[in-house]
Design an enzyme around this catalytic site. Structure first.
Site, short mmCIF file in Angstrom:
data_model
loop_
_atom_site.label_atom_id
_atom_site.label_comp_id
_atom_site.label_asym_id
_atom_site.label_seq_id
_atom_site.Cartn_x
_atom_site.Cartn_y
_atom_site.Cartn_z
N GLY A 86 0.84 -1.48 -0.17
CA GLY A 86 -0.10 0.26 0.03
C GLY A 86 0.61 1.37 -0.04
N HIS A 131 2.83 4.62 -4.68
CA HIS A 131 3.67 5.45 -5.37
C HIS A 131 3.42 5.85 -7.03
CE1 HIS A 131 6.89 3.91 -5.60
NE2 HIS A 131 7.27 3.61 -3.82
N GLY A 173 5.54 4.82 -8.95
CA GLY A 173 6.55 3.43 -9.20
C GLY A 173 6.08 1.80 -8.84
N HIS A 174 4.49 1.90 -7.91
CA HIS A 174 3.86 1.03 -8.19
C HIS A 174 3.03 1.48 -8.85
CE1 HIS A 174 4.57 1.71 -3.09
NE2 HIS A 174 4.71 0.28 -3.64
N GLN A 228 7.64 -9.99 7.75
CA GLN A 228 8.64 -9.56 7.00
C GLN A 228 9.95 -8.23 7.23
OE1 GLN A 228 6.34 -8.45 3.22
NE2 GLN A 228 7.97 -7.47 3.48
N GLY A 279 9.19 -4.45 -9.15
CA GLY A 279 10.03 -3.18 -8.77
C GLY A 279 11.52 -3.59 -8.80
N ASP A 330 13.97 -3.45 -5.51
CA ASP A 330 14.41 -3.94 -4.23
C ASP A 330 14.74 -5.05 -5.37
OD1 ASP A 330 12.92 -3.73 -1.97
OD2 ASP A 330 10.86 -2.87 -3.22
N SER A 384 8.13 4.29 -0.44
CA SER A 384 7.06 5.11 1.13
C SER A 384 8.14 5.15 2.05
CB SER A 384 5.95 3.99 1.04
OG SER A 384 4.74 2.83 0.39
#
Ligand code: PAF
Length: 283
Positions: A28, A31, A33-34, A58, A146, A149, A185
């Site tokens: 959630g 931005h 990128g998502h 995580q 993405g 990561d 985020s």
């Protein structure tokens, strides 16, 4: 857009879907990128499923699980605008009904304990466990992640290959602020002035890339100078490593396809970034 809140509802909605499915998993606070991942998903399949779940498994005990930004109403609006078909927003109890420690864990060995996993022993175990579960619940043909990561993407690709999951994994380029700072985020923990300063992380990656491209082959020396440069600018560097592109092992002389991975605390947030460097001579 259909919104489902638990695993049973998701499985029912998934069984109604005809045609191919592309999946975008997120925590959630969406931005650009998502949103670029969702746009790619739309090009790749007939239907797009997005998941929003801040996965406690995580996060380490000292991390920002409780304060992690949760902006569901805004996120829903963005996903509606992009024409997403199905959104899954489960609670912790839906995903881990008997608690996350009693749940089956999925772990990709070795690589999960390097770099971002070196000081966060359960981080990638948490990622692969939730991603595997979301894959089983949504049965996608394609899943989009993405490249910011990069280690996560490499680990998920290995899980899919090793477990013969019939899913194509696509990695999408990192979205950056105009300063070069990778979108995240967690950038919201920085003031606009600090964001500008945080872009030094990317500038240092670009500097290291330039060193490699101009033929400097002492990788360990480049890493050490880069770390010194960052420390001088008040970065609390966790790692800065020139790696082989697919295995992520430390690059050695003959390696041509490289990725430089780095992570550092800067002010409040922990930032990660990377740059891919291909030294293969062009014909
Ligand atoms: O990259 C993320 O946002 C998370 O690690 C993921 C893949 C959604 C798993 O929780």
């Amino acid at each position: 857009m259909i919104i489902v809140k638990n695993c049973q509802q998701l499985q029912n909605a998934r069984s109604e879907i005809q045609g191919t499915v592309a999946l975008v998993t997120t925590m959630g606070n969406l931005h650009q990128g998502h949103l670029s991942l969702v746009e790619k998903a739309k090009q790749e399949a007939d239907n797009v499923i997005v998941t929003i779940f801040v996965n406690p498994l995580q996060f380490s005990a000292n991390e920002d699980l409780d304060s992690y930004p949760r902006t569901l109403t805004d996120d829903i609006e963005k996903l509606e605008t992009l024409g997403v078909d199905l959104l899954f927003t489960p609670t912790n109890d839906d995903i881990y009904p008997e608690g996350m420690n009693s749940h089956t864990h999925v772990i990709v060995p070795s690589i999960s304990y390097l770099y971002c996993g070196a000081n966060r022993k359960r981080h990638f175990l948490g990622v692969t466990t939730i991603v595997c579960k979301l894959f089983n619940l949504t049965r996608p043909n394609v899943a989009i992640f993405g490249k910011k990561d990069f280690q996560q993407l490499t680990i998920i690709q290995k899980m899919v290959t090793d477990l013969a999951m019939p899913i194509k994994i696509i990695g999408m380029p990192t979205f950056r602020e105009s300063s070069g700072l990778a979108m995240s985020s967690r950038n919201r923990y920085l003031s606009s002035e600090e964001k500008q300063q945080a872009a030094t992380l990317y500038e240092t990656l670009k500097w290291a890339e330039q060193q490699l491209k101009s033929g400097h082959s002492n990788y360990r020396e480049i890493e050490s100078i880069a770390i010194t440069k960052l420390k001088e600018r008040h970065f609390n560097v966790e790692y800065f490593n020139i790696c082989q592109h697919t295995t992520l092992s430390p690059a050695t002389d003959g390696d041509k396809k490289l990725v430089i991975l780095c992570a550092s605390k800067f002010r409040k947030p922990r930032l990660i970034d990377n740059i891919i460097v291909d030294l293969t001579p062009s014909l």
